[in-house]
Motif scaffolding. Structure first.
Motif, short mmCIF file in Angstrom:
data_model
loop_
_atom_site.label_atom_id
_atom_site.label_comp_id
_atom_site.label_asym_id
_atom_site.label_seq_id
_atom_site.Cartn_x
_atom_site.Cartn_y
_atom_site.Cartn_z
N ASN A 157 9.64 -12.17 -8.40
CA ASN A 157 8.88 -13.51 -9.26
C ASN A 157 8.15 -12.96 -10.37
O ASN A 157 8.03 -13.51 -11.52
N ILE A 183 6.95 -19.04 -10.17
CA ILE A 183 6.75 -17.86 -10.20
C ILE A 183 5.41 -17.14 -10.17
O ILE A 183 5.17 -16.12 -9.61
N SER A 223 8.50 -17.35 -3.83
CA SER A 223 9.58 -17.57 -5.01
C SER A 223 10.33 -16.32 -5.09
O SER A 223 11.88 -16.73 -5.50
#
Lengths: 670, 163
Positions: free
Chosen positions: A175, A199, A205
């Motif tokens: 991320n 992110i 994520s």
């Protein structure tokens, strides 16, 4: 009462022009793709765009029927675009679109007539609607592969590029790497979005990125290639790929690691495509033809006036060096100006040639013959005024090839020929002329049959045994001649071929036939590059000045009276290098009073057409000059002025008029 | 001939004054409605065309435009006379078709109103007079106003009686 306000006329002109251009594009795409039975994305988008434009402009003109039809076709292609791998009756689709295209064209032709009203297209619409239902029914099982397809579509509609980035395995904290990447390219983008969007804040994520890749949607400030480069340079990026609207694996996959060599080529291709499409759109304007004609006339005037000034009798004998210098400069500029104006009017033949594709396609179906049309040299350019008159003759010739030339598949199989017939339509430049050849590989023409037919129709003008094969073949271009015993929809009435010849000759060109029995037939059409300006030789007969096109002159010479052969009648002939040519005294032919009636005192000029040559007797030669051809005023056509052997006139430097000799007609009047 | 009869009815219904350029051919005065007239020029060099009817004198160059020239005398079957300083060419235009007409001399421009038009209902039925649109009787003279459209559209020689 016209359907349109008088004030809308210019708009209407524009509308017709635009729509016709679009329809031509449409036909071209259809013909090109029909062979593969498969549209690619670009084609579908193009058709979509064409229909969309037609829909919009038709609606603006208040033509609801046309706009409705365009709308429904747009719908149809929307479905096709969204469901790429639809399996359906594609022939039917082509038929429908061709039919619609024909309908549009017919409407465009009629639209300017005063009592225009849209004709009914509801049957056509019905058919398309039915087809759409069929499409929809068939497509349920073929739902888009990508579940995000629609969303991506949305991004792309906004003009955004979508890139899927994959990071090195085991690089950790995907991320944050993604975030770095975004920061890297942010300043090169007008707009940027990404998925997953959280992110920065959500460490989870990273997992998503590992699974699905990191999706970037951006509008580049400059080019997307720059962005690609940045992405590639970012650490830990393993690979990235651009996602197109298509869902069928045609994605331009670019691998940053292994495929470094293939990438530049790919990018170049994209770059080229971009610049091409930009150049195509921005550097073209459409100009009303009458304006070009006016410009052309004015340039003609300038050239005439220029020689009026530079060869002014008042200047004779003066020592004017500076004037001469300036005059030469002026001459150079007017020559350039003329070249440019002529080049503006030059149009490639490909437009006319493309239309032939359509004729071949339709006739292929109707006649049940398998034929390939091969087009060569479509980029050859000729004057616009010639192009406009070339369509009909070419169409006749192609039809003739399809109907008479190419055999049925069974016949072809019997004679060991390729089952698919071949018609070649080619064009090339040759010294001021364009030569168009329409050749088929069909059964050829049997000269004996031609002779028989000609005998039956009383078309022979001399004993049959005196005809050469070439002469016999060219008989098929005479009025009233048809080789076919029965009349078909396309040909066989004996009109056509002579019309072809007439039309071509009207353009100052000629047609010839060559044929080998069993191997095929070629029609060779020669047309001048331009009608407007020719190189001419000025000759004097009494008080009159005539212009003989240089292209027809073989030589000019003085004669001694003992070289003249008198035949039994009034005719005179001369023997040159073993060949005998009749002499035509121009003053006799045109009833001109002249002092020079003795062949020794004047000059003979050997002029020729394709198959005949004669000697013209004139008083003297004046000189070679480029002349601007002016057609005769239409009033004079009532008196058949062109049948007299003069094709037009030109204004000379002193303002007087010189008549241009039409050698073909002149020989014809003998 | 019924067609011309109809035309006669419509064209003679002049509601407003019409300007007419008059010119002489011999003793007879003719007229051409001003809207048809482009310009009047003196006689100039005319390039002959081969094998044309007698009344087509050829073509001339007027500022870059090629204009055919007709001698109205021979067109109306009169004897030709040598051109002199009074000889003029009247250039007329009908639907973009231009034609120069050689006349003996140009007279004047007159204003014609409906009242000036002579009441001669029958002349249109005579074939030879089909070139005449209407007849004006004013200022002590008869003036035959020509129908330019028919003049430019037909190609036969015709005689117009001067009675």
């Amino acid at each position: 009462m016209s359907k349109f306000d008088p004030g809308m006329e210019t708009m209407l002109d524009m509308y017709i022009f635009e729509t016709n251009t679009l329809l031509e594009q449409l036909d071209e795409i259809l013909l090109r793709t029909e062979q593969n039975n498969q549209f690619d994305d670009e084609d579908i988008n193009e058709i979509f765009r064409i229909m969309h434009t037609i829909k919009g402009s038709s609606a603006m003109m208040g033509l609801d029927g046309l706009s409705g039809l365009a709308h429904i076709i747009e719908d149809m292609f929307y479905i096709i675009r969204e469901n790429k791998n639809i399996s359906t009756n594609i022939e039917h689709l082509y038929d429908l679109v061709f039919k619609s295209s024909d309908y549009f064209k017919a409407e465009m032709d009629r639209i300017l007539s005063p009592d225009y009203d849209e004709s009914d297209c509801s049957t056509l619409k019905g058919e398309i609607e039915e087809y759409i239902v069929q499409l929809k029914g068939g497509s349920v099982s073929d739902k888009p592969v990508h579940k995000n397809a629609d969303k991506e579509k949305g991004y792309q509609d906004m003009g955004m590029t979508t890139v899927k980035v994959l990071f090195d395995e085991e690089c950790k904290m995907e991320n944050l790497r993604a975030f770095l990447l975004v920061n890297n390219i942010r300043h090169e983008c007008e707009h940027i979005e990404y998925e997953p969007s959280d992110i920065e804040t959500n460490a989870d994520s990273a997992k998503e990125i590992i699974e699905n890749g990191f999706m970037l949607h951006f509008i580049p400030t400059n080019s997307k290639e720059e962005i690609f480069k940045l992405i590639e340079e970012t650490v830990n990026v393993e690979s990235y790929e651009e996602i197109h609207s298509s869902h069928d694996g045609e994605q331009a996959k670019v691998d940053s690691g292994a495929d470094t060599e293939s990438r530049p080529a790919e990018i170049d291709k994209i770059n080229n495509a971009i610049t091409n499409s930009r150049a195509g759109k921005q550097s073209l304007i459409s100009v009303n033809l009458t304006k070009l004609d006016e410009l052309h006339d004015v340039v003609g005037e300038i050239i005439i006036t220029e020689s009026m000034v530079t060869s002014n009798p008042d200047l004779r004998g003066l020592d004017i060096e500076n004037f001469d210098k300036a005059a030469r400069q002026l001459r150079k500029l007017t020559d350039t100006l003329q070249d440019i104006v002529m080049s503006i009017r030059m149009v490639p033949l490909s437009g006319v040639f493309q239309k032939m594709n359509r004729i071949v396609r339709d006739m292929k179906i109707k006649l049940d013959k398998d034929v390939d049309l091969i087009i060569e040299g479509g980029e050859t350019e000729v004057d616009k005024s010639i192009i406009d008159n070339l369509n009909d003759p070419l169409m006749h010739l192609i039809r003739n090839c399809m109907d008479h030339g190419i055999e049925t598949s069974e016949e072809r199989a019997r004679t060991d020929k390729d089952a698919t017939g071949k018609i070649t339509l080619s064009a090339r430049n040759a010294s001021g002329e364009v030569i168009i050849v329409i050749a088929d590989d069909g059964k050829g023409i049997d000269v004996n049959k031609v002779l028989e037919k000609a005998k039956k129709n009383n078309m022979l003008t001399k004993p049959a045994e005196e005809y050469t094969d070439k002469e016999l073949l060219n008989l098929i271009l005479e009025p009233g001649f048809s080789m076919k015993d029965k009349v078909t929809e396309f040909s066989g009435r004996g009109v056509g071929m002579d019309v072809v010849r007439q039309n071509i000759e009207k353009l100052g060109g000629s047609v010839n036939v060559e044929s080998t029995l069993g191997e095929g037939t070629s029609f060779i059409v020669k047309i001048p590059l331009t009608l407007a300006i020719i190189d001419g030789m000025e000759v004097a007969v009494g008080e009159s000045i005539f212009t003989v096109p240089i292209s027809t002159i073989r030589e000019s010479f003085k004669v001694k009276s003992d070289q003249i052969i008198n035949d039994t009648g009034q005719g005179e002939m001369i023997m040159i290098r073993g060949e005998c040519y009749p002499i035509l005294r121009l003053y006799n032919k045109f009833n001109i009073d002249t002092q020079i009636k003795d062949l020794e005192k004047g000059i003979l000029m050997l002029v020729e057409t394709d198959d005949r040559a004669i000697c013209l007797f004139v008083d003297r030669l004046i000189g070679e000059q480029q002349v601007v051809v002016k057609p005769f005023p239409s009033y004079l056509n009532k008196f058949d002025v062109k049948k007299q052997g003069i094709s037009g006139c030109t204004i000379m430097g002193d303002g007087n008029i010189s008549l241009i000799i039409d050698v073909i007609n002149l020989i014809g009047t003998l | 001939m019924e067609k011309y009869q109809n035309e006669y009815n419509t064209t003679t219904g002049l509601e407003e004054a019409e300007k007419v350029l008059t010119f002489a051919v011999g003793e007879q005065i003719y007229g051409i409605e001003i809207p048809y007239v482009i310009e009047i020029i003196g006689i100039q060099h005319i390039t002959e065309l081969p094998n044309m009817p007698n009344f087509i004198k050829g073509i001339m160059n007027v500022r870059g435009k090629i204009i055919p020239v007709m001698d109205i005398r021979s067109r109306f079957g009169k004897e030709e006379i040598p051109y002199d300083d009074f000889t003029c060419i009247i250039i007329i235009s009908v639907d973009d078709d231009s034609l120069g007409i050689i006349v003996d001399r140009v007279e004047e421009v007159i204003n014609v109103t409906a009242d000036d038009i002579a009441d001669t209902p029958d002349y249109k039925s005579v074939n030879a007079s089909k070139y005449i649109d209407y007849i004006v009787d004013m200022n002590g003279g008869i003036k035959l106003v020509l129908d330019c459209r028919i003049l430019i559209e037909t190609k036969d020689v015709a005689t117009i009686s001067e009675d």
